[in-house]
Design a protein around this motif. Sequence first.
Motif, PDB file in Angstrom:
ATOM      1  N   ALA A  66       0.825  -1.208   0.000  1.00 15.44           N
ATOM      2  CA  ALA A  66       0.000   0.000   0.000  1.00 15.44           C
ATOM      3  C   ALA A  66       0.860   1.260   0.000  1.00 15.44           C
ATOM      4  O   ALA A  66       0.547   2.244  -0.690  1.00 15.44           O
ATOM      5  CB  ALA A  66      -0.920  -0.016   1.220  1.00 15.44           C
ATOM      6  N   LEU A  67       1.961   1.245   0.755  1.00 19.52           N
ATOM      7  CA  LEU A  67       2.853   2.408   0.792  1.00 19.52           C
ATOM      8  C   LEU A  67       3.471   2.669  -0.575  1.00 19.52           C
ATOM      9  O   LEU A  67       3.552   3.829  -1.019  1.00 19.52           O
ATOM     10  CB  LEU A  67       3.944   2.177   1.838  1.00 19.52           C
ATOM     11  N   ALA A  68       3.906   1.608  -1.263  1.00 19.63           N
ATOM     12  CA  ALA A  68       4.483   1.789  -2.603  1.00 19.63           C
ATOM     13  C   ALA A  68       3.454   2.375  -3.567  1.00 19.63           C
ATOM     14  O   ALA A  68       3.770   3.272  -4.367  1.00 19.63           O
ATOM     15  CB  ALA A  68       5.011   0.456  -3.121  1.00 19.63           C
ATOM     16  N   GLY A  69       2.216   1.888  -3.498  1.00 17.20           N
ATOM     17  CA  GLY A  69       1.183   2.432  -4.370  1.00 17.20           C
ATOM     18  C   GLY A  69       0.877   3.892  -4.064  1.00 17.20           C
ATOM     19  O   GLY A  69       0.703   4.709  -4.990  1.00 17.20           O
ATOM     20  N   LEU A  70       0.830   4.260  -2.793  1.00 16.83           N
ATOM     21  CA  LEU A  70       0.546   5.651  -2.429  1.00 16.83           C
ATOM     22  C   LEU A  70       1.701   6.578  -2.801  1.00 16.83           C
ATOM     23  O   LEU A  70       1.484   7.727  -3.214  1.00 16.83           O
ATOM     24  CB  LEU A  70       0.265   5.741  -0.924  1.00 16.83           C
ATOM     25  N   LEU A  71       2.927   6.104  -2.667  1.00 18.20           N
ATOM     26  CA  LEU A  71       4.074   6.917  -3.093  1.00 18.20           C
ATOM     27  C   LEU A  71       4.049   7.145  -4.603  1.00 18.20           C
ATOM     28  O   LEU A  71       4.328   8.265  -5.078  1.00 18.20           O
ATOM     29  CB  LEU A  71       5.373   6.228  -2.680  1.00 18.20           C
ATOM     30  N   ALA A  72       3.743   6.094  -5.367  1.00 17.53           N
ATOM     31  CA  ALA A  72       3.648   6.249  -6.819  1.00 17.53           C
ATOM     32  C   ALA A  72       2.512   7.199  -7.190  1.00 17.53           C
ATOM     33  O   ALA A  72       2.656   8.037  -8.093  1.00 17.53           O
ATOM     34  CB  ALA A  72       3.450   4.888  -7.474  1.00 17.53           C
ATOM     35  N   LEU A  73       1.381   7.105  -6.486  1.00 15.01           N
ATOM     36  CA  LEU A  73       0.251   7.997  -6.752  1.00 15.01           C
ATOM     37  C   LEU A  73       0.601   9.442  -6.422  1.00 15.01           C
ATOM     38  O   LEU A  73       0.275  10.367  -7.186  1.00 15.01           O
ATOM     39  CB  LEU A  73      -0.959   7.541  -5.930  1.00 15.01           C
ATOM     40  N   ALA A  74       1.298   9.648  -5.294  1.00 13.63           N
ATOM     41  CA  ALA A  74       1.701  11.007  -4.924  1.00 13.63           C
ATOM     42  C   ALA A  74       2.691  11.573  -5.929  1.00 13.63           C
ATOM     43  O   ALA A  74       2.620  12.762  -6.296  1.00 13.63           O
ATOM     44  CB  ALA A  74       2.310  11.003  -3.526  1.00 13.63           C
ATOM     45  N   GLY A  75       3.618  10.737  -6.402  1.00 13.53           N
ATOM     46  CA  GLY A  75       4.575  11.212  -7.397  1.00 13.53           C
ATOM     47  C   GLY A  75       3.911  11.594  -8.702  1.00 13.53           C
ATOM     48  O   GLY A  75       4.267  12.596  -9.326  1.00 13.53           O
ATOM     49  N   ALA A  76       2.915  10.806  -9.111  1.00 16.36           N
ATOM     50  CA  ALA A  76       2.197  11.127 -10.343  1.00 16.36           C
ATOM     51  C   ALA A  76       1.370  12.400 -10.191  1.00 16.36           C
ATOM     52  O   ALA A  76       1.274  13.213 -11.127  1.00 16.36           O
ATOM     53  CB  ALA A  76       1.301   9.956 -10.734  1.00 16.36           C
ATOM     54  N   ALA A  77       0.776  12.606  -9.015  1.00 16.09           N
ATOM     55  CA  ALA A  77      -0.050  13.796  -8.808  1.00 16.09           C
ATOM     56  C   ALA A  77       0.785  15.064  -8.743  1.00 16.09           C
ATOM     57  O   ALA A  77       0.366  16.134  -9.214  1.00 16.09           O
ATOM     58  CB  ALA A  77      -0.874  13.644  -7.532  1.00 16.09           C
ATOM     59  N   LEU A  78       1.988  14.974  -8.165  1.00 19.36           N
ATOM     60  CA  LEU A  78       2.835  16.157  -7.996  1.00 19.36           C
ATOM     61  C   LEU A  78       3.862  16.314  -9.102  1.00 19.36           C
ATOM     62  O   LEU A  78       4.587  17.315  -9.141  1.00 19.36           O
ATOM     63  CB  LEU A  78       3.548  16.106  -6.638  1.00 19.36           C
ATOM     64  N   GLY A  79       3.968  15.330  -9.966  1.00 21.21           N
ATOM     65  CA  GLY A  79       4.927  15.419 -11.061  1.00 21.21           C
ATOM     66  C   GLY A  79       6.358  15.310 -10.613  1.00 21.21           C
ATOM     67  O   GLY A  79       7.254  15.850 -11.267  1.00 21.21           O
ATOM     68  N   ALA A  80       6.616  14.614  -9.512  1.00 20.42           N
ATOM     69  CA  ALA A  80       7.978  14.443  -9.003  1.00 20.42           C
ATOM     70  C   ALA A  80       8.143  13.002  -8.546  1.00 20.42           C
ATOM     71  O   ALA A  80       7.310  12.507  -7.783  1.00 20.42           O
ATOM     72  CB  ALA A  80       8.238  15.395  -7.834  1.00 20.42           C
ATOM     73  N   PRO A  81       9.187  12.329  -8.982  1.00 15.44           N
ATOM     74  CA  PRO A  81       9.375  10.932  -8.569  1.00 15.44           C
ATOM     75  C   PRO A  81       9.733  10.855  -7.092  1.00 15.44           C
ATOM     76  O   PRO A  81      10.651  11.545  -6.629  1.00 15.44           O
ATOM     77  CB  PRO A  81      10.527  10.446  -9.454  1.00 15.44           C
ATOM     78  N   PRO A  82       9.038  10.044  -6.318  1.00 19.30           N
ATOM     79  CA  PRO A  82       9.359   9.924  -4.890  1.00 19.30           C
ATOM     80  C   PRO A  82      10.545   9.001  -4.666  1.00 19.30           C
ATOM     81  O   PRO A  82      10.947   8.232  -5.547  1.00 19.30           O
ATOM     82  CB  PRO A  82       8.085   9.319  -4.297  1.00 19.30           C
ATOM     83  N   ALA A  83      11.114   9.073  -3.469  1.00 13.84           N
ATOM     84  CA  ALA A  83      12.214   8.188  -3.094  1.00 13.84           C
ATOM     85  C   ALA A  83      11.627   6.876  -2.588  1.00 13.84           C
ATOM     86  O   ALA A  83      11.410   6.696  -1.386  1.00 13.84           O
ATOM     87  CB  ALA A  83      13.071   8.839  -2.018  1.00 13.84           C
ATOM     88  N   LEU A  84      11.346   5.962  -3.510  1.00 14.69           N
ATOM     89  CA  LEU A  84      10.664   4.724  -3.148  1.00 14.69           C
ATOM     90  C   LEU A  84      11.480   3.873  -2.174  1.00 14.69           C
ATOM     91  O   LEU A  84      10.941   3.329  -1.204  1.00 14.69           O
ATOM     92  CB  LEU A  84      10.344   3.921  -4.405  1.00 14.69           C
ATOM     93  N   GLY A  85      12.786   3.755  -2.439  1.00 16.24           N
ATOM     94  CA  GLY A  85      13.612   2.912  -1.573  1.00 16.24           C
ATOM     95  C   GLY A  85      13.692   3.438  -0.152  1.00 16.24           C
ATOM     96  O   GLY A  85      13.432   2.719   0.815  1.00 16.24           O
ATOM     97  N   GLY A  86      14.060   4.711  -0.020  1.00 18.31           N
ATOM     98  CA  GLY A  86      14.202   5.282   1.316  1.00 18.31           C
ATOM     99  C   GLY A  86      12.883   5.358   2.058  1.00 18.31           C
ATOM    100  O   GLY A  86      12.807   5.033   3.253  1.00 18.31           O
ATOM    101  N   ALA A  87      11.816   5.785   1.369  1.00 19.52           N
ATOM    102  CA  ALA A  87      10.515   5.897   2.025  1.00 19.52           C
ATOM    103  C   ALA A  87       9.954   4.518   2.386  1.00 19.52           C
ATOM    104  O   ALA A  87       9.328   4.351   3.441  1.00 19.52           O
ATOM    105  CB  ALA A  87       9.543   6.640   1.117  1.00 19.52           C
ATOM    106  N   GLY A  88      10.163   3.525   1.526  1.00 16.96           N
ATOM    107  CA  GLY A  88       9.691   2.181   1.842  1.00 16.96           C
ATOM    108  C   GLY A  88      10.399   1.590   3.045  1.00 16.96           C
ATOM    109  O   GLY A  88       9.766   0.996   3.929  1.00 16.96           O
ATOM    110  N   ALA A  89      11.733   1.748   3.097  1.00 23.42           N
ATOM    111  CA  ALA A  89      12.476   1.242   4.252  1.00 23.42           C
ATOM    112  C   ALA A  89      12.077   1.977   5.527  1.00 23.42           C
ATOM    113  O   ALA A  89      11.949   1.373   6.595  1.00 23.42           O
ATOM    114  CB  ALA A  89      13.974   1.382   4.010  1.00 23.42           C
ATOM    115  N   LEU A  90      11.859   3.290   5.415  1.00 19.92           N
ATOM    116  CA  LEU A  90      11.435   4.059   6.578  1.00 19.92           C
ATOM    117  C   LEU A  90      10.050   3.624   7.049  1.00 19.92           C
ATOM    118  O   LEU A  90       9.808   3.493   8.258  1.00 19.92           O
ATOM    119  CB  LEU A  90      11.439   5.547   6.246  1.00 19.92           C
TER     120      LEU A  90
END
Length: 440
Positions: free
Chosen positions: A320-344
């Motif tokens: 769910a976190l990976a999907g929400l990060l991808a959704l936030a990145g698409a909405a804001l037009g900026a790629p999120p830090a998937l690795g760091g945010a997922g580990a956190l």
Amino acid sequence: MTTHHAPGPLDAPSRPAQPAHTGPGEPDPVRSLAGPGAPGALYAGPGLSGDIAAGSASGTGDSPAQGSGGPGTAAPPGGDPVKALMHRHRELCARAVDPLEIAAALEAHGMTDRTAAHFRHRDVFSLAEEMYARVPRHSSDRSAPPASAHAVTEPVAGAAAAGPSRLLTLVLLPALPGALCAGLLAGLAQAPPGRARTLAVVAGVLAVLSAVQLCLRHGPLRSPRPAGVAVRLATLWLLGYAVLGDGLLDAAVRGGPDRLWPVDTATALGLALAMWPAVLCARLFTGGARRRLARSRGLGEFAAATRPLLLASLTCYLAALAGLLALAGAALGAPPALGGAGALGALLLLARLLLVHGHRATPTVALATAAGVELAVLCSVLASRLPGCGFLAVPAETLIEVCGAEAVPTLACAVAAFALLGRAVPALSRASAHTDPGTR
């Protein structure tokens, strides 16, 4: 599941078993569990290695025992070794609604199968069954409210709990941090630069943090005791670094920062939205563990059923976190830090689950270690500007050149999360972690 045993063989003195031997210099586990001052303290004479003797205990709810000599009276070999243990835990035995609740409490007090052999039982659960069966059960006891959290397993109890309170703690509160963060980012996109924008950022961040704090004080993520200062500071640092750290570290390696560095808004929004799946997955794990606790017929069976549940809950949250990060990145037009945010996210959820179930030291160390690594890397880069200290930045610069600035929080949080997972699997699969906090 509540099982009431009819009086039978268990009301008689416990059946013999091979007791474990106690060396000359080792503490007697039987004496330590029964308590030094308990009536009917266990006899520790020369015949301990071949047999265990115990004094009769009074005041346990049974009728006066024959041959009771009062506190401190040593009984000859062949006595009842369970009596003093029942006196030591008389309140637990009286209010227990299931033998597994007594077994969990004994396990939390350090009882092992080897120690249970001193009480002439093959394992802890067998001993708990006898203790449960030997306590008189009256019809009035069935009307009393259950003392253990896992005892409420009937569908009626779940239906009664459903209502405004459940709607608030499972739906509305977990959605509040994400809604506030999304509103803050939308407002900042339209606000002109200036002092008003800065004040809006500060107010918005405080509002999001307050919403997160509300989620941690109510619902499945609520800890029986408040988290320590070290946990709060480390968590704030890790969250702040996830949003601001990569840009600051990259600017520091390049000789800056000489201006405001980029802010990872997509990671901030994704983590705020992930509060909802975190609450739901914690609820999934806690509720499932309590249902298994009510159905299990032994501590080993419960542990085997709980470990996959913990891993499944963590996997669902990470997905769910990976999907929400991808959704936030698409909405804001900026790629999120998937690795760091997922580990956190994995680190924070495991730490919170351990805190909820009564473990404080391990999550404190894991969070503080991850935060310390990030702080040390950032300080080493800044300190390398001092004369003769350029070598301090070599490890960080090499890592950033090969993997990027995101590698620092990813490695720090991932290593801490894996270490915490190794501790959480055995700790959260113990029955004592899911009973009344007062019995731990």
